[in-house]
Design a protein around this motif. Structure first.
Motif, PDB file in Angstrom:
ATOM      1  N   ARG A 105       3.121   2.836  -0.580  1.00  0.00           N
ATOM      2  CA  ARG A 105       2.805   3.496  -1.845  1.00  0.00           C
ATOM      3  C   ARG A 105       1.305   3.395  -2.094  1.00  0.00           C
ATOM      4  NH1 ARG A 105       6.220   1.171  -6.515  1.00  0.00           N
ATOM      5  NH2 ARG A 105       7.822   2.049  -5.147  1.00  0.00           N
ATOM      6  N   GLU A 106       0.726   4.480  -2.551  1.00  0.00           N
ATOM      7  CA  GLU A 106      -0.727   4.554  -2.750  1.00  0.00           C
ATOM      8  C   GLU A 106      -1.040   4.864  -4.213  1.00  0.00           C
ATOM      9  OE1 GLU A 106      -2.472   7.902  -0.784  1.00  0.00           O
ATOM     10  OE2 GLU A 106      -4.538   7.293  -1.210  1.00  0.00           O
ATOM     11  N   GLY A 107      -1.898   4.085  -4.805  1.00  0.00           N
ATOM     12  CA  GLY A 107      -2.380   4.377  -6.148  1.00  0.00           C
ATOM     13  C   GLY A 107      -3.505   5.381  -6.057  1.00  0.00           C
ATOM     14  N   ASP A 130     -10.528   7.201  -3.397  1.00  0.00           N
ATOM     15  CA  ASP A 130     -11.403   8.000  -2.540  1.00  0.00           C
ATOM     16  C   ASP A 130     -10.662   9.162  -1.895  1.00  0.00           C
ATOM     17  OD1 ASP A 130     -13.371   5.173  -1.312  1.00  0.00           O
ATOM     18  OD2 ASP A 130     -13.556   6.403  -3.128  1.00  0.00           O
ATOM     19  N   SER A 131      -9.363   8.969  -1.647  1.00  0.00           N
ATOM     20  CA  SER A 131      -8.592   9.999  -0.955  1.00  0.00           C
ATOM     21  C   SER A 131      -8.417  11.271  -1.788  1.00  0.00           C
ATOM     22  CB  SER A 131      -7.226   9.462  -0.545  1.00  0.00           C
ATOM     23  OG  SER A 131      -6.492   9.057  -1.682  1.00  0.00           O
ATOM     24  N   VAL A 132      -8.570  11.167  -3.115  1.00  0.00           N
ATOM     25  CA  VAL A 132      -8.348  12.341  -3.970  1.00  0.00           C
ATOM     26  C   VAL A 132      -9.553  12.661  -4.848  1.00  0.00           C
ATOM     27  CG1 VAL A 132      -5.882  11.848  -4.006  1.00  0.00           C
ATOM     28  CG2 VAL A 132      -7.312  11.112  -5.917  1.00  0.00           C
TER      29      VAL A 132
END
Length: 122
Positions: free
Chosen positions: A45-47, A62-64
């Motif tokens: 799971r990623e916040g 950073d991913s979004v």
């Protein structure tokens, strides 16, 4: 009774946009921060984003960053996640969660919704 209900997921082509909603009942966004999380099959799971309870300040991973924007409408007790420039790797079940005052973390939250599926594919 506290409930968080996500909606707005679906199938979208790469480069497209979606807006997710998280309708909160049973508590006030004046005191509870809302976070957005996602989980793809076989992955942790990623916040990805959070909006604070106090001044509405926001955080994005950073991913979004630069593609996703979190906002809230306290009058409607609703938090939104505007997702632009979607990529296939954004495919996941998206959840909203809440915690008193502080942003929730992946496994530390007070309440969580059931999730909405987002699929990015041509």
């Amino acid at each position: 009774q506290v409930q968080l209900v996500e909606s707005g997921g679906g199938l979208v082509q790469p480069g497209g946009s979606l807006r997710l909603s998280c309708v909160v009942s049973g508590l006030s966004l004046d005191y509870y921060a809302i976070g957005w999380f996602r989980q793809a099959p076989g992955k942790e799971r990623e916040g990805i984003s959070c909006i604070s309870s106090s001044d509405g300040s926001t955080y994005s991973s950073d991913s979004v960053k630069g593609r996703f924007t979190v906002s809230r409408d306290n009058a409607k007790n609703t938090v939104y996640l505007q997702m632009n420039s979607l990529k296939p790797e954004d495919t996941a079940v998206y959840y909203c969660a809440t915690r008193f005052i502080k942003c929730p973390s992946r496994y530390d939250y007070d309440y969580r919704g059931q999730g909405t599926q987002v699929t990015v594919s041509s």
